[in-house]
Scaffold this motif. Sequence first.
Motif, PDB file in Angstrom:
ATOM      1  N   ARG A  38       0.794  -1.224   0.000  1.00 34.84           N
ATOM      2  CA  ARG A  38       0.000   0.000   0.000  1.00 34.84           C
ATOM      3  C   ARG A  38       0.827   1.275   0.000  1.00 34.84           C
ATOM      4  NH1 ARG A  38      -5.584  -1.302   3.018  1.00 34.84           N
ATOM      5  NH2 ARG A  38      -5.943  -3.252   1.916  1.00 34.84           N
ATOM      6  N   GLY A  39       2.105   1.156   0.285  1.00 36.80           N
ATOM      7  CA  GLY A  39       2.975   2.317   0.207  1.00 36.80           C
ATOM      8  C   GLY A  39       2.992   3.188   1.443  1.00 36.80           C
ATOM      9  N   TYR A  40       2.499   2.682   2.549  1.00 38.31           N
ATOM     10  CA  TYR A  40       2.623   3.418   3.803  1.00 38.31           C
ATOM     11  C   TYR A  40       2.530   2.452   4.976  1.00 38.31           C
ATOM     12  CZ  TYR A  40      -2.511   3.195   3.859  1.00 38.31           C
ATOM     13  OH  TYR A  40      -3.813   2.771   3.844  1.00 38.31           O
ATOM     14  N   GLY A  41       3.106   2.873   6.099  1.00 36.39           N
ATOM     15  CA  GLY A  41       3.053   2.020   7.276  1.00 36.39           C
ATOM     16  C   GLY A  41       3.666   2.693   8.480  1.00 36.39           C
ATOM     17  N   ASN A  42       3.418   2.111   9.635  1.00 35.30           N
ATOM     18  CA  ASN A  42       3.981   2.624  10.881  1.00 35.30           C
ATOM     19  C   ASN A  42       5.252   1.834  11.202  1.00 35.30           C
ATOM     20  OD1 ASN A  42       3.072   0.158  11.757  1.00 35.30           O
ATOM     21  ND2 ASN A  42       1.558   0.959  13.166  1.00 35.30           N
ATOM     22  N   ALA A  43       5.770   2.019  12.421  1.00 33.80           N
ATOM     23  CA  ALA A  43       7.022   1.354  12.790  1.00 33.80           C
ATOM     24  C   ALA A  43       6.915  -0.164  12.688  1.00 33.80           C
ATOM     25  CB  ALA A  43       7.429   1.777  14.208  1.00 33.80           C
ATOM     26  N   GLU A  44       5.823  -0.723  13.172  1.00 34.93           N
ATOM     27  CA  GLU A  44       5.642  -2.177  13.119  1.00 34.93           C
ATOM     28  C   GLU A  44       5.598  -2.670  11.675  1.00 34.93           C
ATOM     29  OE1 GLU A  44       5.321  -6.036  14.426  1.00 34.93           O
ATOM     30  OE2 GLU A  44       5.550  -4.322  15.753  1.00 34.93           O
ATOM     31  N   THR A  61      18.164 -11.567  12.275  1.00 36.70           N
ATOM     32  CA  THR A  61      17.648 -10.367  12.927  1.00 36.70           C
ATOM     33  C   THR A  61      17.019 -10.730  14.271  1.00 36.70           C
ATOM     34  OG1 THR A  61      15.493 -10.591  11.849  1.00 36.70           O
ATOM     35  CG2 THR A  61      17.121  -9.173  10.758  1.00 36.70           C
ATOM     36  N   TYR A  62      16.989  -9.755  15.155  1.00 37.11           N
ATOM     37  CA  TYR A  62      16.224  -9.829  16.397  1.00 37.11           C
ATOM     38  C   TYR A  62      15.437  -8.542  16.512  1.00 37.11           C
ATOM     39  CZ  TYR A  62      18.629 -13.943  18.214  1.00 37.11           C
ATOM     40  OH  TYR A  62      19.104 -15.211  18.400  1.00 37.11           O
ATOM     41  N   ARG A  63      14.241  -8.673  17.027  1.00 39.79           N
ATOM     42  CA  ARG A  63      13.388  -7.508  17.252  1.00 39.79           C
ATOM     43  C   ARG A  63      13.765  -6.849  18.570  1.00 39.79           C
ATOM     44  NH1 ARG A  63       8.123  -7.673  14.630  1.00 39.79           N
ATOM     45  NH2 ARG A  63       7.316  -6.695  16.490  1.00 39.79           N
ATOM     46  N   ALA A  64      13.838  -5.532  18.550  1.00 43.24           N
ATOM     47  CA  ALA A  64      14.100  -4.752  19.756  1.00 43.24           C
ATOM     48  C   ALA A  64      12.927  -3.807  19.968  1.00 43.24           C
ATOM     49  CB  ALA A  64      15.389  -3.966  19.609  1.00 43.24           C
ATOM     50  N   MET A  65      12.729  -3.428  21.223  1.00 50.28           N
ATOM     51  CA  MET A  65      11.636  -2.521  21.533  1.00 50.28           C
ATOM     52  C   MET A  65      12.073  -1.568  22.637  1.00 50.28           C
ATOM     53  SD  MET A  65       7.749  -3.383  22.822  1.00 50.28           S
ATOM     54  CE  MET A  65       8.217  -3.947  24.437  1.00 50.28           C
ATOM     55  N   ASP A  66      11.628  -0.329  22.529  1.00 52.54           N
ATOM     56  CA  ASP A  66      11.812   0.626  23.612  1.00 52.54           C
ATOM     57  C   ASP A  66      10.684   0.362  24.609  1.00 52.54           C
ATOM     58  OD1 ASP A  66      11.666   2.896  25.305  1.00 52.54           O
ATOM     59  OD2 ASP A  66      12.679   4.114  23.798  1.00 52.54           O
ATOM     60  N   ALA A  67      11.047  -0.096  25.800  1.00 55.49           N
ATOM     61  CA  ALA A  67      10.047  -0.481  26.802  1.00 55.49           C
ATOM     62  C   ALA A  67       9.174   0.700  27.228  1.00 55.49           C
ATOM     63  CB  ALA A  67      10.736  -1.089  28.021  1.00 55.49           C
ATOM     64  N   ASP A  68       9.674   1.921  27.095  1.00 59.76           N
ATOM     65  CA  ASP A  68       8.876   3.099  27.473  1.00 59.76           C
ATOM     66  C   ASP A  68       7.840   3.476  26.427  1.00 59.76           C
ATOM     67  OD1 ASP A  68       9.992   3.472  29.959  1.00 59.76           O
ATOM     68  OD2 ASP A  68      11.445   4.983  29.282  1.00 59.76           O
ATOM     69  N   THR A  69       8.242   3.419  25.160  1.00 62.09           N
ATOM     70  CA  THR A  69       7.360   3.907  24.100  1.00 62.09           C
ATOM     71  C   THR A  69       6.676   2.792  23.313  1.00 62.09           C
ATOM     72  OG1 THR A  69       9.125   3.941  22.453  1.00 62.09           O
ATOM     73  CG2 THR A  69       8.831   5.945  23.795  1.00 62.09           C
ATOM     74  N   GLY A  70       7.225   1.581  23.361  1.00 60.99           N
ATOM     75  CA  GLY A  70       6.686   0.478  22.562  1.00 60.99           C
ATOM     76  C   GLY A  70       7.183   0.482  21.129  1.00 60.99           C
ATOM     77  N   HIS A  71       8.045   1.443  20.788  1.00 66.33           N
ATOM     78  CA  HIS A  71       8.592   1.528  19.423  1.00 66.33           C
ATOM     79  C   HIS A  71       9.477   0.317  19.144  1.00 66.33           C
ATOM     80  CE1 HIS A  71      10.057   3.355  15.744  1.00 66.33           C
ATOM     81  NE2 HIS A  71      11.279   3.043  16.130  1.00 66.33           N
ATOM     82  N   VAL A  72       9.323  -0.286  17.961  1.00 65.06           N
ATOM     83  CA  VAL A  72      10.078  -1.470  17.580  1.00 65.06           C
ATOM     84  C   VAL A  72      11.084  -1.166  16.479  1.00 65.06           C
ATOM     85  CG1 VAL A  72       8.381  -3.173  18.325  1.00 65.06           C
ATOM     86  CG2 VAL A  72       8.195  -2.164  16.046  1.00 65.06           C
ATOM     87  N   PHE A  73      12.204  -1.879  16.517  1.00 63.35           N
ATOM     88  CA  PHE A  73      13.258  -1.740  15.511  1.00 63.35           C
ATOM     89  C   PHE A  73      14.068  -3.029  15.524  1.00 63.35           C
ATOM     90  CE2 PHE A  73      14.347   0.095  19.512  1.00 63.35           C
ATOM     91  CZ  PHE A  73      15.676  -0.181  19.750  1.00 63.35           C
ATOM     92  N   LEU A  74      15.120  -3.104  14.707  1.00 66.13           N
ATOM     93  CA  LEU A  74      15.854  -4.359  14.521  1.00 66.13           C
ATOM     94  C   LEU A  74      17.297  -4.292  14.978  1.00 66.13           C
ATOM     95  CD1 LEU A  74      14.868  -5.545  10.926  1.00 66.13           C
ATOM     96  CD2 LEU A  74      14.171  -6.553  13.095  1.00 66.13           C
ATOM     97  N   CYS A  75      17.791  -5.454  15.353  1.00 65.06           N
ATOM     98  CA  CYS A  75      19.218  -5.679  15.488  1.00 65.06           C
ATOM     99  C   CYS A  75      19.529  -6.749  14.438  1.00 65.06           C
ATOM    100  CB  CYS A  75      19.560  -6.170  16.899  1.00 65.06           C
ATOM    101  SG  CYS A  75      21.341  -6.241  17.217  1.00 65.06           S
ATOM    102  N   ALA A  76      20.423  -6.448  13.517  1.00 76.56           N
ATOM    103  CA  ALA A  76      20.715  -7.355  12.401  1.00 76.56           C
ATOM    104  C   ALA A  76      22.190  -7.722  12.399  1.00 76.56           C
ATOM    105  CB  ALA A  76      20.346  -6.691  11.078  1.00 76.56           C
TER     106      ALA A  76
END
Length: 185
Positions: A38-44, A61-76
């Motif tokens: 669809r050409g758009y998306g959030n962090a997840e 890869t492993y998924r990482a998350m900021d426990a305060d904000t819930g924001h997700v990102f990767l460790c590759a």
Amino acid sequence: YLTAPDYVKALELHDKLLDIAEYDGRNILVSEMGVLMRGYGNAESYLRAYEKLLNACNISTYRAMDADTGHVFLCAKLDGVWTFIDIAQDALYNSGEAATGDSDAMLSEHTYFGMTIDMAQMLHPKISAVGSDSTVASKIFANATSTKHNYFMQPEFLDIIAGAYVKKIDPLIKQVNTSTSIPVF
């Protein structure tokens, strides 16, 4: 392409996702299909799409998350070295002008590519591992200390930035009066 270094594969996939999609924080589509179809998306959505593409290239890869904000990102794991990549933050700040060679756009498009644990914690102070292998991931996160894959440490980037700033600074230097006089007592 199959024999390219992991860094090259990860950077090209990263840039392609930023080219085909825009960040949308409304949380409407959280699957990878938001970014890929669809050409758009959030962090997840960005994380899932990028994770699937990296895994298809045999990049762990492993998924990482900021426990305060819930924001997700990767460790590759790129070329044997663990590094953090927050593609959603790059998408959020991406001006879309990197294809034109604009150095400021290139900065914003790659700010969160190849971060060490210390760099990632500056952005996300409470990093935690997500998933069943969270104990293993936490140990890997602590060892993500190399700047080898940080975008700003790459010679190609330094050449681009140096060239861009030379073009901006050179005319200013030519305008400056370079004659100097030193008073003698």
